[in-house]
Write a protein that holds these residues in place. Structure first.
Motif, short mmCIF file in Angstrom:
data_model
loop_
_atom_site.label_atom_id
_atom_site.label_comp_id
_atom_site.label_asym_id
_atom_site.label_seq_id
_atom_site.Cartn_x
_atom_site.Cartn_y
_atom_site.Cartn_z
N PHE A 141 0.86 -1.10 0.04
CA PHE A 141 -0.01 -0.11 0.14
C PHE A 141 0.85 1.28 0.07
N VAL A 142 0.72 2.12 -0.83
CA VAL A 142 1.19 3.41 -0.91
C VAL A 142 0.38 4.26 -0.07
N VAL A 143 1.03 4.64 0.95
CA VAL A 143 0.21 5.49 1.90
C VAL A 143 0.70 6.93 2.17
N GLN A 144 -0.07 7.86 2.99
CA GLN A 144 0.25 9.11 3.10
C GLN A 144 1.82 9.21 3.92
N ASP A 145 2.09 8.41 4.57
CA ASP A 145 3.39 8.43 5.66
C ASP A 145 3.94 7.23 5.15
N GLU A 165 5.65 0.19 -11.77
CA GLU A 165 5.15 0.86 -10.54
C GLU A 165 3.96 0.74 -10.11
N VAL A 166 3.71 0.72 -9.01
CA VAL A 166 2.15 0.87 -8.12
C VAL A 166 1.83 2.15 -7.76
N ALA A 167 0.70 2.55 -8.03
CA ALA A 167 0.46 3.92 -7.71
C ALA A 167 -0.34 3.99 -6.32
N SER A 168 -1.11 2.82 -6.15
CA SER A 168 -2.05 2.80 -4.99
C SER A 168 -1.60 1.50 -3.85
N HIS A 169 -2.17 0.45 -4.50
CA HIS A 169 -1.87 -0.69 -3.73
C HIS A 169 -1.82 -1.82 -4.71
N GLU A 170 -1.44 -2.89 -4.22
CA GLU A 170 -1.34 -4.29 -5.16
C GLU A 170 -1.26 -5.38 -4.59
N HIS A 175 -11.59 -0.24 -3.22
CA HIS A 175 -10.91 1.06 -3.45
C HIS A 175 -11.05 1.88 -2.42
N PRO A 176 -9.97 1.61 -1.43
CA PRO A 176 -9.56 2.59 -0.22
C PRO A 176 -9.51 4.15 -0.36
N PRO A 177 -9.94 4.79 0.38
CA PRO A 177 -9.72 6.29 0.62
C PRO A 177 -7.99 6.60 0.70
N PRO A 178 -7.68 7.52 0.61
CA PRO A 178 -6.23 7.85 1.19
C PRO A 178 -6.10 7.72 2.63
N MET A 179 -4.90 6.90 2.90
CA MET A 179 -4.78 6.33 4.26
C MET A 179 -3.44 6.66 4.81
N ASP A 180 -3.24 6.52 6.02
CA ASP A 180 -1.87 6.57 6.75
C ASP A 180 -1.54 5.16 7.02
N ALA A 181 -0.58 4.77 7.39
CA ALA A 181 0.28 3.29 7.57
C ALA A 181 -0.70 2.75 8.66
N ARG A 182 -1.35 3.34 9.52
CA ARG A 182 -2.12 2.38 10.67
C ARG A 182 -3.40 2.27 9.95
N MET A 183 -3.89 2.87 9.25
CA MET A 183 -5.33 2.37 8.52
C MET A 183 -5.02 1.18 7.42
N ALA A 184 -3.88 1.36 6.92
CA ALA A 184 -3.59 0.32 5.88
C ALA A 184 -3.23 -0.93 6.48
N ILE A 185 -2.64 -0.94 7.60
CA ILE A 185 -2.50 -2.05 8.51
C ILE A 185 -3.71 -2.88 8.86
N ILE A 186 -4.45 -2.09 9.39
CA ILE A 186 -5.87 -2.42 9.69
C ILE A 186 -6.68 -3.02 8.54
N LEU A 187 -6.69 -2.38 7.47
CA LEU A 187 -7.36 -2.89 6.31
C LEU A 187 -6.71 -4.16 5.65
N ALA A 188 -5.24 -4.09 5.84
CA ALA A 188 -4.51 -5.52 5.36
C ALA A 188 -5.06 -6.41 6.58
N THR A 189 -5.01 -6.49 7.90
CA THR A 189 -5.21 -7.44 8.83
C THR A 189 -6.39 -7.93 8.23
#
Length: 276
Positions: A7-11, A133-138, A153-167
């Motif tokens: 996931f390419v995230v804000q942070d 190259e991946v722009a958002s997620h893969e 199609h997730p909204p813009p996220m930070d790393a914490r949100m991406a980890i929850i989604l990935a979990t």
């Protein structure tokens, strides 16, 4: 096989994977391989597919990247080095195997998160001899179709949100796909090139509570879709849902704190100063 996602995230960039390798034996081992080359370059690989060839590819890629003169390094040079290594392994080892089934069993895919002090962060997907190259997620691996559906199609996220989604995604795949299992692992590559890894108990706690959450959502869905249910029982179901979601949240926080305190205690016991 396995599942891995990036996931390419804000942070930064978050990479995740399960830990189950399936072959003649089913074992749990890492599929995330981070390397901090120096203050100007960091690379993290996520592997899906054949363990031996995939790990060899990650190691050989690191050797090829390390061989680039530091003054000539760039994200593009790193990308080309990865492509050259992976193409060579496919051409010289996998594509020459005698049968299609042998070749298919030996296949592997990679995600590569790259940080360069000038070029910044980049996420690349490596499939056989291609790298893009991946722009958002893969997602890569045997469950990539289901993983993509769960992520949506997730909204813009930070790393914490991406980890929850990935979990959530990994928990579902480990429940429904026999080729996925073990713990969930997460690594975040930060905008300054530092690499942080989530502790194993974060994954364990997250897996357990995401499953409980899914069970409650499913019960609510049954009530919402039942035209014969009167308002009274439906309102009771909604109230029960809210109460149980609060219980899950409280339990999640309590378990995470318990594991964190236990980890701090164990680190203190291992500390050289603990004998004083």
């Amino acid at each position: 096989m396995t599942i891995a996602a990036g996931f390419v995230v804000q942070d930064g960039i978050v990479l995740c994977a399960d830990t189950k390798y399936s072959g003649s034996m089913k074992v749990d081992r890492t599929k995330l391989f981070p390397t901090r080359f120096d203050s100007s370059l960091s690379v993290v690989f996520a592997l899906a597919g054949h363990e031996g060839y995939g790990k060899m590819a990650a190691e050989d890629c690191n050797d090829a990247i390390a061989a680039i003169d530091p003054s000539a390094r760039s994200a593009i040079r790193v990308k080309r080095a990865i492509r050259g290594v992976v193409s060579g392994i496919n051409r010289n080892y996998i594509d020459v195997m005698p049968t299609p089934s042998d070749r298919e069993d030996a296949r592997f895919n990679l995600l590569a998160a790259v940080w360069h002090e000038i070029d910044g962060l980049h996420l690349f997907k490596v499939l056989r001899t291609s790298i893009v190259e991946v722009a958002s997620h893969e997602c890569i691996g045997i469950g990539d179709y289901l993983a993509g559906y769960l992520i949506g199609h997730p909204p813009p996220m930070d790393a914490r949100m991406a980890i929850i989604l990935a979990t959530h995604m990994l928990s579902a795949l480990k429940s429904y796909d026999a080729n996925c299992g073990g713990y969930s692992q997460f690594i975040t590559l930060r905008p300054d090139g530092t690499i942080t890894q989530s502790k194993w108990y974060d994954s364990k706690v997250g897996d357990d509570h995401v499953f409980a959450y899914e069970q409650e959502v499913r019960r609510l869905l049954f009530a919402v879709s039942d035209p014969s249910m009167n308002d009274g029982p439906f309102n009771d179901t909604v109230d029960s849902f809210v109460s149980k979601i609060r219980d899950i949240r409280d339990s999640w926080r309590s378990e995470a704190l318990k594991y964190e305190l236990f980890s701090q205690f164990m680190n203190t016991q291992r500390s050289p100063d603990s004998s004083k």
